[in-house]
Structure formats: C-alpha cells, structure tokens
Design a protein around this motif. Sequence first.
Motif, PDB file in Angstrom:
ATOM      1  N   VAL A 153      61.083  68.839  50.157  1.00  0.00           N
ATOM      2  CA  VAL A 153      62.130  67.868  49.861  1.00  0.00           C
ATOM      3  C   VAL A 153      63.486  68.575  49.845  1.00  0.00           C
ATOM      4  CG1 VAL A 153      60.762  66.118  48.687  1.00  0.00           C
ATOM      5  CG2 VAL A 153      61.500  68.121  47.416  1.00  0.00           C
ATOM      6  N   THR A 154      64.542  67.799  49.972  1.00  0.00           N
ATOM      7  CA  THR A 154      65.889  68.354  50.107  1.00  0.00           C
ATOM      8  C   THR A 154      66.530  68.587  48.740  1.00  0.00           C
ATOM      9  OG1 THR A 154      66.961  66.183  50.157  1.00  0.00           O
ATOM     10  CG2 THR A 154      66.162  67.067  52.259  1.00  0.00           C
ATOM     11  N   PRO A 155      67.536  69.447  48.674  1.00  0.00           N
ATOM     12  CA  PRO A 155      68.218  69.694  47.389  1.00  0.00           C
ATOM     13  C   PRO A 155      68.761  68.416  46.751  1.00  0.00           C
ATOM     14  CG  PRO A 155      68.820  71.389  48.960  1.00  0.00           C
ATOM     15  CD  PRO A 155      68.017  70.363  49.727  1.00  0.00           C
ATOM     16  N   ALA A 156      69.270  67.500  47.563  1.00  0.00           N
ATOM     17  CA  ALA A 156      69.851  66.268  47.011  1.00  0.00           C
ATOM     18  C   ALA A 156      68.818  65.430  46.269  1.00  0.00           C
ATOM     19  CB  ALA A 156      70.478  65.440  48.131  1.00  0.00           C
ATOM     20  N   LEU A 189      56.137  64.065  45.935  1.00  0.00           N
ATOM     21  CA  LEU A 189      57.163  65.107  45.823  1.00  0.00           C
ATOM     22  C   LEU A 189      58.523  64.512  45.480  1.00  0.00           C
ATOM     23  CD1 LEU A 189      56.227  67.279  48.943  1.00  0.00           C
ATOM     24  CD2 LEU A 189      55.711  67.772  46.543  1.00  0.00           C
ATOM     25  N   GLU A 190      58.864  63.410  46.139  1.00  0.00           N
ATOM     26  CA  GLU A 190      60.161  62.772  45.908  1.00  0.00           C
ATOM     27  C   GLU A 190      60.291  62.271  44.470  1.00  0.00           C
ATOM     28  OE1 GLU A 190      61.586  60.469  49.762  1.00  0.00           O
ATOM     29  OE2 GLU A 190      59.429  60.228  49.467  1.00  0.00           O
ATOM     30  N   ALA A 191      59.223  61.645  43.977  1.00  0.00           N
ATOM     31  CA  ALA A 191      59.271  61.093  42.627  1.00  0.00           C
ATOM     32  C   ALA A 191      59.398  62.206  41.584  1.00  0.00           C
ATOM     33  CB  ALA A 191      58.030  60.250  42.355  1.00  0.00           C
ATOM     34  N   LEU A 192      58.626  63.266  41.732  1.00  0.00           N
ATOM     35  CA  LEU A 192      58.682  64.365  40.768  1.00  0.00           C
ATOM     36  C   LEU A 192      60.023  65.089  40.838  1.00  0.00           C
ATOM     37  CD1 LEU A 192      55.067  65.796  41.120  1.00  0.00           C
ATOM     38  CD2 LEU A 192      55.991  64.416  39.237  1.00  0.00           C
ATOM     39  N   ALA A 193      60.554  65.258  42.061  1.00  0.00           N
ATOM     40  CA  ALA A 193      61.868  65.889  42.206  1.00  0.00           C
ATOM     41  C   ALA A 193      62.946  65.077  41.484  1.00  0.00           C
ATOM     42  CB  ALA A 193      62.219  66.036  43.683  1.00  0.00           C
ATOM     43  N   ALA A 194      62.802  63.754  41.537  1.00  0.00           N
ATOM     44  CA  ALA A 194      63.778  62.863  40.890  1.00  0.00           C
ATOM     45  C   ALA A 194      63.540  62.710  39.396  1.00  0.00           C
ATOM     46  CB  ALA A 194      63.738  61.483  41.559  1.00  0.00           C
ATOM     47  N   PRO A 215      54.946  67.681  36.043  1.00  0.00           N
ATOM     48  CA  PRO A 215      55.474  68.968  36.520  1.00  0.00           C
ATOM     49  C   PRO A 215      56.995  68.961  36.474  1.00  0.00           C
ATOM     50  CG  PRO A 215      53.825  68.103  38.036  1.00  0.00           C
ATOM     51  CD  PRO A 215      54.130  67.010  37.057  1.00  0.00           C
ATOM     52  N   ARG A 216      57.595  70.103  36.191  1.00  0.00           N
ATOM     53  CA  ARG A 216      59.051  70.195  36.118  1.00  0.00           C
ATOM     54  C   ARG A 216      59.657  70.193  37.527  1.00  0.00           C
ATOM     55  NH1 ARG A 216      61.227  74.949  33.963  1.00  0.00           N
ATOM     56  NH2 ARG A 216      59.506  76.040  34.998  1.00  0.00           N
ATOM     57  N   PRO A 217      60.772  69.508  37.725  1.00  0.00           N
ATOM     58  CA  PRO A 217      61.423  69.520  39.040  1.00  0.00           C
ATOM     59  C   PRO A 217      61.672  70.936  39.566  1.00  0.00           C
ATOM     60  CG  PRO A 217      62.393  67.811  37.683  1.00  0.00           C
ATOM     61  CD  PRO A 217      61.454  68.574  36.803  1.00  0.00           C
ATOM     62  N   VAL A 277      62.496  71.721  52.011  1.00  0.00           N
ATOM     63  CA  VAL A 277      62.635  71.491  53.445  1.00  0.00           C
ATOM     64  C   VAL A 277      62.979  72.783  54.174  1.00  0.00           C
ATOM     65  CG1 VAL A 277      64.117  70.423  55.182  1.00  0.00           C
ATOM     66  CG2 VAL A 277      63.187  69.033  53.343  1.00  0.00           C
ATOM     67  N   SER A 278      63.861  73.587  53.604  1.00  0.00           N
ATOM     68  CA  SER A 278      64.266  74.823  54.283  1.00  0.00           C
ATOM     69  C   SER A 278      63.088  75.756  54.467  1.00  0.00           C
ATOM     70  CB  SER A 278      65.374  75.521  53.491  1.00  0.00           C
ATOM     71  OG  SER A 278      64.948  75.839  52.181  1.00  0.00           O
ATOM     72  N   ARG A 279      62.252  75.877  53.451  1.00  0.00           N
ATOM     73  CA  ARG A 279      61.064  76.723  53.561  1.00  0.00           C
ATOM     74  C   ARG A 279      60.105  76.171  54.609  1.00  0.00           C
ATOM     75  NH1 ARG A 279      57.253  78.724  48.477  1.00  0.00           N
ATOM     76  NH2 ARG A 279      55.614  79.684  49.724  1.00  0.00           N
TER      77      ARG A 279
END
Length: 375
Positions: free
Chosen positions: A187-190, A293-298, A348-350, A359-361
């Motif tokens: 996922v992206t930094p944003a 992934l998106e939900a946990l990142a947010a 899980p922690r973001p 994404v970069s990795r």
Amino acid sequence: MSQSLRIVHCFRSPVGGIFRHVRDLADAQAAAGHKVGIVCDSSTGGEYEARLFRAMESKLELGVRRTPMQRHVGLGDIAAAWRTFRLIKELQPDILHGHSAKGGVYSRVFGSLLRVSRSRVARLYSPHGGSLHYNPSTMTGRATFMLEGMLERVSDHILFVSEYEQDTYRRKVGEPKVGHRVVYNGVTPAEFEPVLPAADASDFLYIGMMRDLKGPDIFIDALGLAEKALGRPLTATMVGSGDDRDRYVAMVAERGMSERVTFLDPMPARQAFALARTVVVPSRAEALPYIVLEALAAGRPMIASAVGGIPEIFADAPTALVTPQPDAIAGKMVLAASDPAAWAAAMPRPADIAARFSVSRMAQEIETVYRSVIL
C-alpha cells in the motif's frame, strides 16, 4: 540508470484487487522510467473503473488497450484471444506479465508465439488466487491444474502474492520447475493517513465484489445472528458490484433488514471506510486481499476470514481472524459491537503493516525478477 523496459500487463477483469495491484505496479514502473501498457477486458467494470483508467492513461506510454475477453478459456474464446494477441504483438513488450487465470494463459501462450517470430519477450505469471481456488477433486479442477502444469513449461517466472498461494500451487499443481518468488502486495504512504468513521456510520461494512466467493451472503447471515445475540438491531453498508448483487439485495429484503442494510456502488476504499465502524472481510477464499491491507493501514478495526494469505497479514495479532461461517463471524461482530475500543486495540499496528507491505518494496522486488529473466 538501468535500461528502460517495455512492460505489458495482461489480465481479464479490471475490478477488485487484481486491478488495484496492476494500477499500483504500473504507476511505480512508469515513475521508474519504464514504458508500460495494459491489455484487459472491455466488458467488465463500470464508470468507477473507467474513471480509474482515465486517471492513469496519461502515465502509461504504451497505453490502455481493452477488448472483450471471455471469463473461461474455450473454443468460443478463439476470436477474443486472436484480438488480444494482435494488441500485445503491436506493443512489442520486453516483459509480458499475466495476472490471474486468463491473463496467465495469455501471457505465456502469446509470449511463446511472439518468441517464434524472434521476439525476446519474458513471460511472467501472477495467479492472484485465480485458478488455484478450484477443487482438485473435481473434473474442472483436475483439468485446470493439468493446464497450469503444461503452461509452466512456457513460463519464465511465477510471482506469488503470499506464502499461502505458493503452498497452494505446490499442493495442487506441483513444485514449480521454473523460478518463483513470493512478493507481497503493498500500500502507498498516503493510505496510512487514519480514516475516522462518520457520525452516522453503520456498525459494519462489507466492501468488495458481489459474488459468493467473497462472502456477502455470509456477511448478511452473520449480521442477523449478531442482532439476535445482542438483542438489538445492527446496521450495515455493503459496497460493490457484481452479477450476484440483486440476489443479496433480495436476501436482505427477505430477512426484513432492508432499512438497516444499505447497498452502494463501488467507490474508493478510504471513502467507504468512513461509512462504518468495523470492516468485515468474510471471504471463502483469497490470495492476499488489498482491502485488508488498506483497512489496517487506515487504522480501521476489522473482522477477517482466516483464509488464503490473510493470516500472514495478522501474524502478530490474530484476534480478528475467523472461519468464514455465519455463526463464527457473528460472534466476532458481537465482540466488536460490545466493546469497540478493546476490539480496535487488538488490531495490527499501521506501522507494522508499513514495514512489511509497501508499494515501493513490491515494485522493486518485481523489477528485480524482471531483470533476472529478461533475454
């Protein structure tokens, strides 16, 4: 600077996680100076997907080419396959990367045909679950896995999105005889900016394709069971499209839940996350779903089926995992609704997600594979 590559991504359906994966990968590859193009089906996806295509076309030097593709490989697919082959041949790729079942067939068969005409194209395949969801005890499953084994002979590399997917391939098709590697989706930094629920948010959110494999029916049944266990009504929002959507709308109506369950068309995931307090992923089968992934990142609390690569995401915090059964998911819904703060604290922690799924990795690791197989 490394040599620029001509990269073509081929897949059938421009919806869901596969489309997200290709968009992210194509964006990163174009930003790295590569000439990138997409060839996919023109008969699936709606206005939401059309907007996504318009937003990315200017970045892709090889453009977006869409042509009708049938879901299953068969005799009726010959005309569609020929059209697709001509489009790919015109783009003259160095890398032909096929995604999911249909894209995997096309990338390897068409890449091999291009080699006959002295092209030096490399043929890569990412299953994304796809054909690996079939049951090996059925005739369809046996035929599918036999075809996978045959196509392996004309593959240069297979990219898996999870350890589970790689293990499933080994179990159903056999140990890969070509190069293979696990590269996690990213996922992206944003996307690590927190999303807070709206004041009128529903209790639970389903977002994804409207088909039984992804479990909308399980979600609806579980919601009803959770209401009975709590002794009070619960609300839900269901976001997505698909051939079975009307059946789920009817299912909700039959249970007298229409006033509490809202159906919405596809929208950006982060927009949907604000519509509910807890995200539910009730899938019967997955590879490594972006929505998790998106939900946990947010920072959104979740309930997720312990299928596919999902347990790899929740490796250090498995509380949210559950079998894809209505009663099991209902039990987790009761816990999440009864003590939202405690449930959120078990996720899980973001920061842990960012360390493993970026994404970069993902793009860097895939480019390393490309360069290892280029002729």
